[in-house]
Design a protein around this motif. Structure first.
Motif, PDB file in Angstrom:
ATOM      1  N   ASP A 261     -23.093 -40.350 -24.494  1.00  0.00           N
ATOM      2  CA  ASP A 261     -24.030 -39.546 -23.782  1.00  0.00           C
ATOM      3  C   ASP A 261     -25.031 -40.759 -23.064  1.00  0.00           C
ATOM      4  O   ASP A 261     -26.304 -40.738 -23.126  1.00  0.00           O
ATOM      5  N   MET A 262     -24.217 -41.567 -22.388  1.00  0.00           N
ATOM      6  CA  MET A 262     -25.019 -42.916 -21.879  1.00  0.00           C
ATOM      7  C   MET A 262     -25.990 -42.509 -20.578  1.00  0.00           C
ATOM      8  O   MET A 262     -27.221 -43.238 -20.952  1.00  0.00           O
ATOM      9  N   LYS A 263     -25.814 -41.631 -19.839  1.00  0.00           N
ATOM     10  CA  LYS A 263     -26.903 -41.642 -18.936  1.00  0.00           C
ATOM     11  C   LYS A 263     -28.249 -40.846 -19.428  1.00  0.00           C
ATOM     12  O   LYS A 263     -29.303 -41.166 -19.065  1.00  0.00           O
ATOM     13  N   ARG A 264     -28.159 -39.952 -20.383  1.00  0.00           N
ATOM     14  CA  ARG A 264     -29.339 -39.347 -20.938  1.00  0.00           C
ATOM     15  C   ARG A 264     -30.012 -40.618 -22.052  1.00  0.00           C
ATOM     16  O   ARG A 264     -31.439 -40.446 -22.132  1.00  0.00           O
ATOM     17  N   GLN A 265     -29.320 -41.294 -22.576  1.00  0.00           N
ATOM     18  CA  GLN A 265     -29.778 -42.299 -23.538  1.00  0.00           C
ATOM     19  C   GLN A 265     -29.987 -43.439 -23.212  1.00  0.00           C
ATOM     20  O   GLN A 265     -30.226 -44.370 -23.916  1.00  0.00           O
ATOM     21  N   GLU A 266     -30.059 -43.847 -21.736  1.00  0.00           N
ATOM     22  CA  GLU A 266     -30.274 -45.157 -21.269  1.00  0.00           C
ATOM     23  C   GLU A 266     -31.618 -45.686 -21.658  1.00  0.00           C
ATOM     24  O   GLU A 266     -31.717 -47.081 -21.905  1.00  0.00           O
ATOM     25  N   LYS A 267     -32.735 -44.788 -21.832  1.00  0.00           N
ATOM     26  CA  LYS A 267     -33.998 -45.229 -22.483  1.00  0.00           C
ATOM     27  C   LYS A 267     -34.397 -45.114 -23.700  1.00  0.00           C
ATOM     28  O   LYS A 267     -35.450 -44.935 -24.255  1.00  0.00           O
ATOM     29  N   ALA A 268     -33.109 -44.661 -24.540  1.00  0.00           N
ATOM     30  CA  ALA A 268     -33.667 -44.223 -26.133  1.00  0.00           C
ATOM     31  C   ALA A 268     -34.364 -45.239 -26.950  1.00  0.00           C
ATOM     32  O   ALA A 268     -34.980 -45.059 -27.544  1.00  0.00           O
ATOM     33  N   VAL A 269     -33.908 -46.516 -26.131  1.00  0.00           N
ATOM     34  CA  VAL A 269     -34.590 -47.741 -27.360  1.00  0.00           C
ATOM     35  C   VAL A 269     -35.979 -47.885 -26.995  1.00  0.00           C
ATOM     36  O   VAL A 269     -36.830 -48.257 -27.786  1.00  0.00           O
ATOM     37  N   ASP A 270     -36.644 -47.179 -25.903  1.00  0.00           N
ATOM     38  CA  ASP A 270     -38.090 -46.930 -25.582  1.00  0.00           C
ATOM     39  C   ASP A 270     -38.658 -46.298 -26.938  1.00  0.00           C
ATOM     40  O   ASP A 270     -39.719 -46.280 -27.096  1.00  0.00           O
ATOM     41  N   GLY A 271     -37.927 -45.492 -27.567  1.00  0.00           N
ATOM     42  CA  GLY A 271     -38.370 -44.632 -28.837  1.00  0.00           C
ATOM     43  C   GLY A 271     -38.874 -45.410 -30.017  1.00  0.00           C
ATOM     44  O   GLY A 271     -39.317 -45.051 -31.011  1.00  0.00           O
ATOM     45  N   ILE A 272     -38.364 -46.688 -30.019  1.00  0.00           N
ATOM     46  CA  ILE A 272     -38.530 -47.589 -31.012  1.00  0.00           C
ATOM     47  C   ILE A 272     -40.119 -48.110 -30.971  1.00  0.00           C
ATOM     48  O   ILE A 272     -40.356 -48.615 -29.769  1.00  0.00           O
ATOM     49  N   SER A 273     -40.817 -48.133 -32.015  1.00  0.00           N
ATOM     50  CA  SER A 273     -42.052 -48.508 -32.058  1.00  0.00           C
ATOM     51  C   SER A 273     -42.293 -49.826 -32.178  1.00  0.00           C
ATOM     52  O   SER A 273     -42.572 -50.347 -33.141  1.00  0.00           O
ATOM     53  N   TRP A 274     -42.132 -50.617 -31.285  1.00  0.00           N
ATOM     54  CA  TRP A 274     -42.062 -52.260 -31.243  1.00  0.00           C
ATOM     55  C   TRP A 274     -43.557 -52.731 -31.857  1.00  0.00           C
ATOM     56  O   TRP A 274     -43.589 -53.655 -32.918  1.00  0.00           O
ATOM     57  N   ALA A 275     -44.651 -52.035 -31.384  1.00  0.00           N
ATOM     58  CA  ALA A 275     -45.842 -52.644 -31.752  1.00  0.00           C
ATOM     59  C   ALA A 275     -45.979 -52.340 -33.080  1.00  0.00           C
ATOM     60  O   ALA A 275     -46.553 -53.445 -33.785  1.00  0.00           O
ATOM     61  N   THR A 276     -45.632 -51.407 -33.644  1.00  0.00           N
ATOM     62  CA  THR A 276     -45.533 -51.066 -35.118  1.00  0.00           C
ATOM     63  C   THR A 276     -44.970 -52.234 -35.924  1.00  0.00           C
ATOM     64  O   THR A 276     -45.238 -52.652 -37.079  1.00  0.00           O
ATOM     65  N   LEU A 277     -43.739 -52.304 -35.452  1.00  0.00           N
ATOM     66  CA  LEU A 277     -42.692 -53.107 -36.274  1.00  0.00           C
ATOM     67  C   LEU A 277     -43.330 -54.562 -36.486  1.00  0.00           C
ATOM     68  O   LEU A 277     -43.225 -55.347 -37.313  1.00  0.00           O
TER      69      LEU A 277
END
Length: 417
Positions: A261-277
């Motif tokens: 589902d590449m089109k819809r999931q292109e920005k899925a990585v934005d859901g990772i909370s990098w600041a929290t990590l």
């Protein structure tokens, strides 16, 4: 000035600075780790880097990425709708259902962070969708996990009982489990009663406008959603049934779903909370450095030499609560029980009472954003002002650190001594 004083002082300074000023506490922690570790504690860079929490990092990245993918293809919305149907539309019961599910998972052998990692993303979506207080929902999932964590079948319960058995002392498995369950149940009840109606630190509407892309909540699930449900089930079976690394499993599942589902999931990585990590990784690395240098052990030993057994017991409860808010609960339990044994053998303190109080005091503070559980709540919270929500979690944890050890000591140690 001794290295111990310098290291603890640095911890307090960066905690205050990171809370008051808009700078990520993880950055301060990494800087302090290198500075204090090399200049004061005499550790090499390799010894410092050994403390980086690789498994924690992988768990948070994998789980938040997978559930970001699931949210974007509409699967989380389906789960939310199914959950509401389960409680027959009584949304107020959702936090209690999550509490009980978390308790059952951990009581039957699931490691608490794994159970929380599975439930928190769904719980935070429930909170967002139905305008529940995310602090209440997230904290009740964590409390539920700890409510069942000291059953004889649970990881933490087996660890504590096994350590005590080697000392000649006796602690009833039922007493340990009951103490943890009741105190966490009471904590959840107070949390629900006092905070459920409190205002939520929401973002402006324009900031949350893009969070519900392609919400497929009506009709039958499509094949991508069925595949997502299968992946989520595989995650649960792999983590709980085969004790596989949940972060790795989540990344594999997330990558597979993104590929179909590449089109819809292109920005899925934005859901990772990098600041929290960054925040969690920095703090855990700093605390691991203190443990390696023996600072944590020295604090506990000083507590054991204070004098009156009841006073020492209370101080030990506070010590483990404060340190566990920043470090691994399992590691703290492993370190503190051997220190408590001489106190129990040389006094009239109840072994079951003190061991249960230490177990509760160590785990009850895992709502901290510097622990795996609290970090997962922060990372998965939706539609909230992240900084204000972080402060709410800090305030909540601060209250538990201040009162939890007193309650555990007063309920479990004082009456039986």
């Amino acid at each position: 000035m001794s290295p111990e004083v310098i290291s603890i002082g640095a911890l307090l300074v960066m905690f205050v600075v990171g809370t008051v000023l808009p700078i990520n506490l993880g950055i301060l922690a990494f800087v302090a780790t290198f500075t204090v570790g090399t200049a004061s504690l005499g550790l090499t860079e390799d010894e410092i880097f050994e403390g980086f929490p690789v498994e924690l990092f992988l768990t948070i990245v994998g789980v938040t990425y997978l559930f970001s993918v699931a949210r974007r293809n509409g699967t989380i919305d389906l789960l939310v709708a199914a959950g509401v149907r389960l409680v027959r539309g009584k949304v107020a019961l959702i936090p209690w259902v999550l509490f009980l599910v978390a308790a059952l998972l951990t009581a039957f052998g699931t490691f608490t962070p794994a159970a929380v990692a599975i439930l928190v993303p769904v719980a935070m979506n429930f909170a967002y969708r139905y305008k529940l207080n995310p602090l209440v929902v997230g904290m009740m999932v964590i409390s539920g996990g700890h409510a069942g964590a000291f059953s004889p079948l649970a990881v933490s319960g087996a660890l504590v009982l096994g350590m005590v058995d080697k000392t000649g002392l006796h602690v009833s498995p039922v007493a340990l489990f009951t103490a943890s369950f009741v105190i966490n149940l009471v904590l959840s009840l107070l949390t629900y009663v006092l905070l459920a109606k409190r205002p939520v630190p929401l973002l402006d509407q324009d900031e949350t406008a893009g969070e519900d892309e392609d919400p497929a909540v009506s009709g039958r699930p499509d094949w991508r959603q069925w595949l997502t449900l299968a992946c989520l089930l595989g995650l649960v079976v792999g983590a709980l049934g085969f004790q596989l690394e949940i972060g790795f499993l989540a990344l594999v599942a997330g990558a597979l779903l993104a590929l179909v589902d590449m089109k819809r999931q292109e920005k899925a990585v934005d859901g990772i909370s990098w600041a929290t990590l960054l925040l969690v990784a920095g703090m855990m690395t700093y605390i691991a450095m203190l443990e390696k240098a023996g600072v944590i052990e020295e604090i506990s030993e000083h507590a054991a030499n204070l004098g009156a057994p009841l006073v020492v017991a209370l101080f030990l409860c506070f010590t483990v609560a404060v340190t566990s808010a920043f470090a691994s609960s399992t590691a703290i339990l492993t370190a503190i029980i051997p220190i408590a044994v001489p106190l129990l053998l040389s006094s009239h303190l109840s072994a079951a009472g003190l061991i249960a109080a230490l177990a509760v005091s160590t785990t009850i503070v895992d709502t901290s954003p510097f622990s795996t559980n609290g970090a997962l709540v922060l990372a998965n919270a939706r539609g909230v002002d992240a900084r204000r929500f972080y402060r709410q979690v800090i305030g909540y944890t601060g209250g538990i650190v201040a009162l939890g050890p007193v309650v555990a000591w007063g309920a479990l140690v004082l009456p039986w001594s």
